[in-house]
Design a protein around this motif. Sequence first.
Motif, short mmCIF file in Angstrom:
data_model
loop_
_atom_site.label_atom_id
_atom_site.label_comp_id
_atom_site.label_asym_id
_atom_site.label_seq_id
_atom_site.Cartn_x
_atom_site.Cartn_y
_atom_site.Cartn_z
N TRP A 48 40.69 59.29 42.64
CA TRP A 48 40.29 58.82 43.50
C TRP A 48 38.98 58.37 43.57
CZ3 TRP A 48 41.99 54.18 45.69
CH2 TRP A 48 41.20 53.91 46.55
N GLU A 57 36.65 56.84 40.89
CA GLU A 57 37.09 55.38 41.20
C GLU A 57 36.23 54.90 42.09
OE1 GLU A 57 40.88 54.17 40.50
OE2 GLU A 57 41.26 52.19 41.62
N ARG A 58 36.19 55.13 43.26
CA ARG A 58 35.22 54.98 44.35
C ARG A 58 34.17 54.90 43.97
NH1 ARG A 58 38.39 51.82 45.29
NH2 ARG A 58 36.81 50.89 46.92
N ARG A 109 29.89 47.32 43.28
CA ARG A 109 30.16 46.57 44.91
C ARG A 109 28.33 45.49 45.35
NH1 ARG A 109 34.35 48.48 49.47
NH2 ARG A 109 36.39 48.24 48.41
N ASP A 159 36.42 46.26 42.73
CA ASP A 159 37.84 47.06 42.59
C ASP A 159 38.48 47.83 41.52
OD1 ASP A 159 36.58 47.97 45.36
OD2 ASP A 159 38.54 46.93 46.67
N ALA A 167 38.77 50.07 38.76
CA ALA A 167 40.44 50.72 38.60
C ALA A 167 40.74 50.60 37.16
CB ALA A 167 41.76 50.14 39.56
#
Lengths: 240, 240
Positions: free
Chosen positions: A134, A137-138, A145, A159, A163
């Motif tokens: 996670w 991924e962030r 973004r 996002d 993913a």
Amino acid sequence: MSSSSAAPGRGDKAVKPPMRDALVAAAFRLFLERGYEETTVDDIVALAGVGRRSFFRYFPSKEDVVFPDHERCLAEMTAFLAASAADDEPVRRVCDAARLVLRMYAENPAFSVQRYHLTKKVPGLRAYELSVVWRYERALARYLRTRFAGLGDGVLRADVIAAAVVAAHNNALRSWLRSDGKGDAQAAVDHALGHVQAAFGATPAPPVTQGPEDVVVVVSRRGAPLWRVVQELESALGRG
Amino acid sequence: MSSSSAAPGRGDKAVKPPMRDALVAAAFRLFLERGYEETTVDDIVALAGVGRRSFFRYFPSKEDVVFPDHERCLAEMTAFLAASAADDEPVRRVCDAARLVLRMYAENPAFSVQRYHLTKKVPGLRAYELSVVWRYERALARYLRTRFAGLGDGVLRADVIAAAVVAAHNNALRSWLRSDGKGDAQAAVDHALGHVQAAFGATPAPPVTQGPEDVVVVVSRRGAPLWRVVQELESALGRG
């Protein structure tokens, strides 16, 4: 450069002190002999011949010793993305960032395969791994973004692509781990990430030599989603 | 049908006995008043007026009472996917399956928003949530793997699409939760999932008279403003 030993971190002794390596080696020997749950931090430090405080200087918990290189790899990924140029194609860039994770696993196949089997058996380690995935991924999504900030649905696109990149990377990584680290991990990940680039990335613009009055020709299937055509166009115009 | 109360599960009393509801309500009251870590199972059963064994009949652990409906929702999703017809478009089908999760959250906005804030503050709950999200993603991927079984890279495609669907769904869900459950959650999720369907789904063929190889060619000066090129493009694609 042999990678057949299970001792981790052979490639960069400079940043990982021997005591840290010794703790990881001792921990894995015990995890494999007795099981993860049955091994205590006291057992690990006794085998490594160091004190408890030394263990906790390097690892906040017993779980962390199972994944000794993720923090370094996350820091590398963050630095790599921060060093991006304005004209880097963003989807290609996050694919390259994901390749840093693969490299960490491929540096030491035997260790990575041992850990894969251990993680599958221990739910707590599986949960730990999900939280690490996670965070990767962030990191990818944050970069995307920023790059998509001016575009419609920029956050959503960021996002979804982050993913997809992580899923493709992990699909190839797991196949390689299941094959006991045999085969070409890099080729498998390149193939998987190529799939994501085909779905989301811009086609690289051909080299242009005609000067300022040149024209841009975009050829697109009529059924292609408009946002993807615009992305291609931006890249062809050098404004992506 | 008002959803303003924080008591969960108002919609389906038949499958959730009142004692289970009472335990969830007591737990959330205490979590909000004292904090999650500071609340014990004993505190919860005392407030609900039942014994410890009743708690553990419904919930394996304190974490599970925070997410009382995910097991039911996972079972619903699995059943929904198992009931698919052979000619269901697979990407649309997994998007519809993801909508079951949204429906669960939207059934009780106040409860979902409370839990969202609680989960953000407690790392253990965040880890629990990641493991639940992973189980949804695997359920979607398993279905897609079956549907893509005969295709090249079927497993890879299945994994990437499942991850993209979950990311799009969660992007919309989180926006809605951050807005305190105001706004139209379903419209937001439909929009986000539409993005994934556009990228991966079988695009419904537009009425084409020129034949299946139909392409659009846009020729533009390199110096032209991007908005004008996009306008031209939209008009050429018949979407202006």
